[in-house]
Scaffold this motif. Structure first.
Motif, PDB file in Angstrom:
ATOM      1  N   HIS A   1     -12.685  13.705  -1.369  1.00 33.94           N
ATOM      2  CA  HIS A   1     -12.873  14.023  -2.852  1.00 33.94           C
ATOM      3  C   HIS A   1     -12.900  12.881  -3.922  1.00 33.94           C
ATOM      4  CE1 HIS A   1     -11.894  16.557  -6.372  1.00 33.94           C
ATOM      5  NE2 HIS A   1     -11.427  15.547  -6.775  1.00 33.94           N
ATOM      6  N   GLU A   2     -11.934  11.941  -3.484  1.00 34.36           N
ATOM      7  CA  GLU A   2     -11.918  10.781  -4.352  1.00 34.36           C
ATOM      8  C   GLU A   2     -13.004   9.765  -4.181  1.00 34.36           C
ATOM      9  OE1 GLU A   2      -9.995  10.620  -6.934  1.00 34.36           O
ATOM     10  OE2 GLU A   2      -9.018  12.427  -6.530  1.00 34.36           O
ATOM     11  N   THR A   3     -13.434   9.854  -2.716  1.00 40.76           N
ATOM     12  CA  THR A   3     -14.808   9.077  -2.610  1.00 40.76           C
ATOM     13  C   THR A   3     -15.950   9.444  -3.257  1.00 40.76           C
ATOM     14  OG1 THR A   3     -13.833   8.277  -0.493  1.00 40.76           O
ATOM     15  CG2 THR A   3     -15.868   7.960  -0.848  1.00 40.76           C
TER      16      THR A   3
ATOM     17  N   GLN B   1     -15.775   1.912   2.262  1.00 46.27           N
ATOM     18  CA  GLN B   1     -16.866   1.274   1.737  1.00 46.27           C
ATOM     19  C   GLN B   1     -17.745   2.203   1.029  1.00 46.27           C
ATOM     20  OE1 GLN B   1     -17.117  -2.466   2.485  1.00 46.27           O
ATOM     21  NE2 GLN B   1     -18.976  -2.305   1.250  1.00 46.27           N
ATOM     22  N   ILE B   2     -17.897   2.059  -0.204  1.00 49.11           N
ATOM     23  CA  ILE B   2     -18.931   2.735  -0.920  1.00 49.11           C
ATOM     24  C   ILE B   2     -19.978   1.900  -1.370  1.00 49.11           C
ATOM     25  CG2 ILE B   2     -18.924   4.163  -3.028  1.00 49.11           C
ATOM     26  CD1 ILE B   2     -15.915   4.880  -2.624  1.00 49.11           C
TER      27      ILE B   2
ATOM     28  N   LYS C   1     -11.280  -0.811 -11.003  1.00 47.04           N
ATOM     29  CA  LYS C   1     -10.207  -1.529 -10.273  1.00 47.04           C
ATOM     30  C   LYS C   1     -10.632  -1.393  -8.678  1.00 47.04           C
ATOM     31  CE  LYS C   1      -6.156   0.042 -10.497  1.00 47.04           C
ATOM     32  NZ  LYS C   1      -4.592   0.426 -10.773  1.00 47.04           N
ATOM     33  N   ARG C   2     -11.281  -0.552  -8.500  1.00 48.06           N
ATOM     34  CA  ARG C   2     -12.074  -0.296  -6.900  1.00 48.06           C
ATOM     35  C   ARG C   2     -10.677   0.004  -6.193  1.00 48.06           C
ATOM     36  NH1 ARG C   2     -15.801  -5.424  -6.253  1.00 48.06           N
ATOM     37  NH2 ARG C   2     -17.557  -4.741  -7.964  1.00 48.06           N
TER      38      ARG C   2
ATOM     39  N   GLN D   1     -16.193  -2.311  -1.763  1.00 50.65           N
ATOM     40  CA  GLN D   1     -14.905  -1.876  -0.991  1.00 50.65           C
ATOM     41  C   GLN D   1     -14.011  -1.539  -1.968  1.00 50.65           C
ATOM     42  OE1 GLN D   1     -13.788  -3.867   2.526  1.00 50.65           O
ATOM     43  NE2 GLN D   1     -11.747  -3.898   2.000  1.00 50.65           N
ATOM     44  N   PHE D   2     -13.442  -0.286  -1.591  1.00 49.41           N
ATOM     45  CA  PHE D   2     -12.294   0.230  -2.589  1.00 49.41           C
ATOM     46  C   PHE D   2     -11.043   0.195  -1.617  1.00 49.41           C
ATOM     47  CE2 PHE D   2     -15.601   1.787  -5.032  1.00 49.41           C
ATOM     48  CZ  PHE D   2     -15.079   2.228  -6.221  1.00 49.41           C
TER      49      PHE D   2
END
Length: 124
Positions: free
Chosen positions: A64-66, A10-11, A42-43, A15-16
């Motif tokens: 890192h990707e978050t 959850q960002i 595209k999440r 939601q990714f």
């Protein structure tokens, strides 16, 4: 042996999904295999299992990707990279290096992520 890894993060209000692939090729350089990739529109976050050999490496790459996802969803990615190409990656690496290595990935706080079983043999 199996590893528990998040299948979603959850960002903010978004939601990714987190997708685990054996190899992730760099969109800019097809011959390069990369640790992870974020697709804000595209999440979706992809994590490469060939490079990330342990659960801790997968979680560090996810962290890192978050960070990329946070910068991208807030609209700052375009601002940073237009002003100075590579600026976003430099900021993400700075935060990752200072914070990711201090995180205890077994702490209950990280257990709030939704997890999926990844067979350990997929790391080979």
């Amino acid at each position: 042996m199996r590893c528990k890894l998040p299948h979603a993060v959850q960002i903010g209000p978004l939601q990714f999904s987190v997708v685990y692939k054996n190899k992730i090729k760099d969109p800019k350089e097809e011959s390069e295999i990369i640790w992870g990739q974020t697709y804000v529109e595209k999440r979706e976050i992809e994590i490469g299992l060939i490079i990330n050999k342990t659960r801790e490496q997968c979680l560090s790459t996810l962290f890192h990707e978050t960070l990329h996802a946070v910068i991208g969803t807030t609209g700052h990615s375009e601002i940073l990279n237009t002003a100075n190409p590579g600026c976003e990656e430099a900021i993400v690496i700075t935060f990752e290096n200072y914070f990711a290595n201090t995180i205890d990935w077994k702490h209950p706080m990280w257990m709030n992520w939704k997890f999926v079983d990844i067979p350990q043999e997929e790391y080979a």
